[in-house]
Design an enzyme around this catalytic site. Structure first.
Site, PDB file in Angstrom:
ATOM      1  N   ASN A 197      -0.599   5.112   7.976  1.00 27.73           N
ATOM      2  CA  ASN A 197      -2.015   5.515   7.893  1.00 27.73           C
ATOM      3  C   ASN A 197      -2.800   5.195   9.166  1.00 27.73           C
ATOM      4  OD1 ASN A 197      -1.671   2.803   7.154  1.00 27.73           O
ATOM      5  ND2 ASN A 197      -3.594   2.771   6.047  1.00 27.73           N
ATOM      6  N   GLY A 256       2.159  -2.058   3.886  1.00 30.57           N
ATOM      7  CA  GLY A 256       2.627  -0.848   3.218  1.00 30.57           C
ATOM      8  C   GLY A 256       2.289  -0.898   1.744  1.00 30.57           C
ATOM      9  N   THR A 294       6.811  -1.562  -2.374  1.00 34.80           N
ATOM     10  CA  THR A 294       7.719  -1.921  -1.267  1.00 34.80           C
ATOM     11  C   THR A 294       7.577  -3.403  -0.944  1.00 34.80           C
ATOM     12  OG1 THR A 294       7.207   0.272  -0.382  1.00 34.80           O
ATOM     13  CG2 THR A 294       8.482  -1.180   1.029  1.00 34.80           C
ATOM     14  N   GLU A 320       0.761  -7.266   3.604  1.00 34.65           N
ATOM     15  CA  GLU A 320      -0.558  -6.648   3.423  1.00 34.65           C
ATOM     16  C   GLU A 320      -0.317  -5.347   2.684  1.00 34.65           C
ATOM     17  OE1 GLU A 320      -3.403  -4.491   3.311  1.00 34.65           O
ATOM     18  OE2 GLU A 320      -3.186  -4.112   5.448  1.00 34.65           O
ATOM     19  N   CYS A 340      -6.305   1.283   3.498  1.00 32.03           N
ATOM     20  CA  CYS A 340      -6.212   0.350   2.373  1.00 32.03           C
ATOM     21  C   CYS A 340      -7.557  -0.276   2.033  1.00 32.03           C
ATOM     22  CB  CYS A 340      -5.171  -0.720   2.669  1.00 32.03           C
ATOM     23  SG  CYS A 340      -5.439  -1.517   4.258  1.00 32.03           S
ATOM     24  N   GLU A 373      -3.577 -12.311   8.142  1.00 34.56           N
ATOM     25  CA  GLU A 373      -3.375 -12.065   9.561  1.00 34.56           C
ATOM     26  C   GLU A 373      -4.748 -12.119  10.220  1.00 34.56           C
ATOM     27  OE1 GLU A 373      -0.879  -8.543   9.877  1.00 34.56           O
ATOM     28  OE2 GLU A 373       0.809  -9.648   9.047  1.00 34.56           O
TER      29      GLU A 373
HETATM   30  O1  TXE Z   1       4.730   3.219   1.975  1.00 33.51           O
HETATM   31  P1  TXE Z   1       5.958   2.270   2.170  1.00 33.51           P
HETATM   32  P2  TXE Z   1       4.726   4.785   1.674  1.00 33.51           P
HETATM   33  C1  TXE Z   1       0.388   2.696  -0.176  1.00 33.51           C
HETATM   34  C2  TXE Z   1      -0.262   4.013  -0.548  1.00 33.51           C
HETATM   35  C3  TXE Z   1       0.860   4.971  -0.431  1.00 33.51           C
HETATM   36  C4  TXE Z   1       2.005   4.142  -0.945  1.00 33.51           C
HETATM   37  C5  TXE Z   1       3.356   4.588  -0.513  1.00 33.51           C
HETATM   38  O2  TXE Z   1      -0.703   3.962  -1.881  1.00 33.51           O
HETATM   39  O3  TXE Z   1       0.659   6.129  -1.195  1.00 33.51           O
HETATM   40  O4  TXE Z   1       1.758   2.857  -0.431  1.00 33.51           O
HETATM   41  O5  TXE Z   1       3.374   4.870   0.864  1.00 33.51           O
HETATM   42  C6  TXE Z   1       8.888   0.777   5.277  1.00 33.51           C
HETATM   43  N1  TXE Z   1      12.529  -2.319   3.383  1.00 33.51           N
HETATM   44  N2  TXE Z   1       0.200   2.367   1.219  1.00 33.51           N
HETATM   45  O6  TXE Z   1       5.821   5.211   0.786  1.00 33.51           O
HETATM   46  O7  TXE Z   1       7.193   2.883   1.615  1.00 33.51           O
HETATM   47  C7  TXE Z   1       8.578   2.220   5.592  1.00 33.51           C
HETATM   48  O8  TXE Z   1       9.618   2.827   6.323  1.00 33.51           O
HETATM   49  C8  TXE Z   1      11.822  -2.410   4.518  1.00 33.51           C
HETATM   50  C9  TXE Z   1      -0.781   1.369   1.497  1.00 33.51           C
HETATM   51  O9  TXE Z   1       4.639   5.466   2.968  1.00 33.51           O
HETATM   52  O10 TXE Z   1       5.533   0.955   1.684  1.00 33.51           O
HETATM   53  C10 TXE Z   1       7.288   2.066   6.378  1.00 33.51           C
HETATM   54  O11 TXE Z   1       7.595   1.686   7.714  1.00 33.51           O
HETATM   55  N3  TXE Z   1      10.897  -1.518   4.883  1.00 33.51           N
HETATM   56  C11 TXE Z   1      -0.709   0.887   2.871  1.00 33.51           C
HETATM   57  C12 TXE Z   1       6.594   0.914   5.656  1.00 33.51           C
HETATM   58  O12 TXE Z   1       7.629   0.221   4.969  1.00 33.51           O
HETATM   59  C13 TXE Z   1      10.644  -0.499   4.058  1.00 33.51           C
HETATM   60  C14 TXE Z   1      -0.311   1.798   3.938  1.00 33.51           C
HETATM   61  C15 TXE Z   1       5.550   1.361   4.639  1.00 33.51           C
HETATM   62  O13 TXE Z   1       6.133   2.275   3.753  1.00 33.51           O
HETATM   63  C16 TXE Z   1      11.339  -0.358   2.840  1.00 33.51           C
HETATM   64  C17 TXE Z   1       0.694   2.742   3.525  1.00 33.51           C
HETATM   65  C18 TXE Z   1      12.311  -1.321   2.518  1.00 33.51           C
HETATM   66  N4  TXE Z   1      13.038  -1.262   1.399  1.00 33.51           N
HETATM   67  C19 TXE Z   1       0.872   3.004   2.202  1.00 33.51           C
HETATM   68  N5  TXE Z   1      10.872   0.751   2.226  1.00 33.51           N
HETATM   69  C20 TXE Z   1      -1.709  -0.111   3.310  1.00 33.51           C
HETATM   70  N6  TXE Z   1      -1.644  -1.308   2.752  1.00 33.51           N
HETATM   71  O14 TXE Z   1      -2.500   0.143   4.194  1.00 33.51           O
HETATM   72  C21 TXE Z   1       9.930   1.288   3.016  1.00 33.51           C
HETATM   73  N7  TXE Z   1       9.791   0.546   4.134  1.00 33.51           N
END
Ligand code: TXE
Length: 479
Positions: free
Chosen positions: A150, A226, A230, A248, A282, A460
């Site tokens: 994002n 993320g 996850t 976070e 977020c 952080e």
């Molecule tokens: O996030 P992911 P996604 C929320 C938001 C969104 C949802 C899913 O609601 O719709 O999460 O988004 C890495 N081991 N946020 O699927 O999967 C992945 O490659 C290690 C909130 O895109 O959590 C990426 O680099 N790493 C948020 C990162 O994690 C892993 C911002 C985030 O991806 C992994 C984004 C694993 N097993 C989404 N699986 C915020 N807090 O700002 C994935 N990744």
């Protein structure tokens, strides 16, 4: 355009030669390839970081600071090209990337480049026991940084800069959906003469590349931003290895508006806190609670302002809302609009896909305001992470507080009021890591950042980040 991994200062293809498509959300087209890195690529990155650690951890603070500030300056020199790259990868307006994302990435390096020179150790004299304690702050070693799509470069550098400043070497993975600016950053790191191997960037999927970083037994700390699911998974994988974790995660932030607020500023900022970055932050205030006495007025004025927002191509200077990050994310957000309708929500504006002329396959969606009378329905409980907000009236401070806190998340909260006592009362009781009063997303980089409950673990920002990226060791000397 082929993006490559950045290992030991070199640009490398993935060992197994597997590649992923990289999409441009503004037109739905594939415009490049990125490495689908394997465990072996992560291992190579780790070995490179490990070899660089001994020397990097011994560089003087002034030298580390100088290099980080040089990176910051080079980012500023390349503002336009970085902003365009970020926009092409993510769908956000170029104007936003130019004023927020890239300047903030530069600030992250400048800030932590300076902060490390002020990061003092503590000492404690044990009076009456003839002893003195001092606390060393030692770099951890090789650390992992995993960031989302994002705010790609903004969040990637928010982790990397303090990790490097504290003397660690890094294996980092940006989101596979938005890898471009991290790739461009590696070129800048070489130009700034960051020693080889200090920063290593491996691109690829979360479930394979990301997972390999988390599973690596010698990568002792993980900073992750993320999704909450996850984050929970990472915590489970990391726990048996006793890794340090900073997570976070998501948010479902309340924006609580009292009738005694500064109305015009509130209205203007609420449009921003609802829809900035297509609502994909977020910190966005996705649940708007309004004091009943001015609910109807707010509703009318807010909807009017939202309807005036222009959805358009990210490079158009008049665009307020660009494209959502991916097709699947657009579909997820659209699904939530349907869920909300089925839960009794009334769409006050928006709710539909937008076709932008010349870019018909882009992932565009109208900014959507939904009126709903239950704070317990799914659209008020689950993170939608798109240009969709709900609005609801409240009758008392207690009721507002109860609704605000009745979610599993606890990242941020925004409060609009000019009553000082209410400000103090509510700020104390809101379950959130960050409370903004009469403003939104105003960030002083010295302040702690992070959430409570399902929004994560750890803080952080400022010295909190430097504490996370170091191990404290207490030395007690009896004399
Ligand atoms: O996030 P992911 P996604 C929320 C938001 C969104 C949802 C899913 O609601 O719709 O999460 O988004 C890495 N081991 N946020 O699927 O999967 C992945 O490659 C290690 C909130 O895109 O959590 C990426 O680099 N790493 C948020 C990162 O994690 C892993 C911002 C985030 O991806 C992994 C984004 C694993 N097993 C989404 N699986 C915020 N807090 O700002 C994935 N990744």
């Amino acid at each position: 355009m082929k993006i490559q991994n950045y290992i030991n200062g070199n640009f490398e293809n993935p060992i197994e030669n597997n590649w992923l498509d990289n999409y441009n959300p503004s037109n739905g087209e594939v415009y490049g390839l990125i490495p689908n890195s394997s465990k072996e690529d992560v291992e190579k990155a780790y070995e490179s970081a490990k070899s660089a650690f001994l020397e990097w951890s011994k560089t003087t603070l002034e030298e580390r600071s100088r290099i980080l500030i040089k990176i910051s300056e080079l980012l500023e020199d390349n503002l336009q090209s970085f902003a365009e790259a970020e926009s092409k990868d993510n769908g956000k307006p170029v104007s936003l990337a130019k004023t927020v994302d890239i300047p903030r990435a530069a600030s992250n390096f400048r800030f932590f480049g300076n902060a490390i020179t002020q990061f003092a150790s503590e000492s404690h004299e044990s009076v009456g026991q003839n002893a003195i304690n001092y606390t060393l702050r030692q770099p951890i070693g090789v650390v992992g940084c995993i960031s989302p799509w994002n705010l790609p470069l903004y969040l990637f550098t928010w982790k990397i800069a303090p990790a490097l400043a504290a003397g660690n070497c890094v294996v980092a993975k940006p989101s596979e959906i938005t890898p471009m600016t991290a790739y461009l950053l590696s070129e800048i790191c070489n130009k700034a003469a960051l020693p080889k191997g200090v920063l290593n960037i491996v691109h690829g999927l979360g479930k394979s590349t990301g997972q390999a970083i988390v599973e690596h037994p010698e990568i002792k700390a993980i900073s992750f931003t993320g999704g909450t699911a996850t984050g929970a998974h990472i915590a489970k994988v990391a726990a048996p290895m006793f890794k340090k974790l900073s997570l976070e995660l998501g948010g479902k932030n309340p924006n609580i508006i009292f009738a005694d607020c500064g109305y015009d500023e509130m209205l203007h900022t609420t449009v921003r806190s609802s829809f900035a970055n297509q609502g994909q932050i977020c910190l966005c205030g996705s649940r708007i609670f309004v004091e009943a006495s001015m609910y109807e007025k707010f509703k009318k004025d807010f909807v009017q302002k939202v309807q005036a927002l222009k959805v358009g191509h990210p490079s158009d200077e008049n665009t307020n809302i660009g494209a959502l990050v991916s097709k699947s994310h657009l579909e997820k957000v659209m699904d939530y609009i349907e869920i909300g309708k089925n839960e009794g929500g009334k769409i006050l504006c928006g709710g539909n896909k937008v076709t932008v002329k010349g870019f018909e396959n882009g992932y565009y969606l109208e900014p959507t305001v939904m009126e709903i009378r239950s704070d317990e329905c799914r659209v008020n409980q689950e993170e939608i992470f798109g240009p969709v907000v709900t609005i609801m009236p409240f009758n008392s401070e207690d009721e507002a507080l109860q609704m605000a806190n009745k979610v599993k998340y606890g990242l941020s909260a925004t409060l609009w009021t000019n009553d000082l006592k209410r400000t103090m009362r509510m700020s104390n009781q809101l379950q959130a890591g960050i409370v903004w009063v009469n403003t939104w997303m105003m960030r002083d980089l010295r302040t702690p950042f992070g959430g409570v409950k399902a929004s994560g673990v750890g803080r952080e920002g400022g010295f909190e980040a430097l504490r996370f990226f170091t191990e404290a060791k207490n030395v007690c000397i009896k004399y």
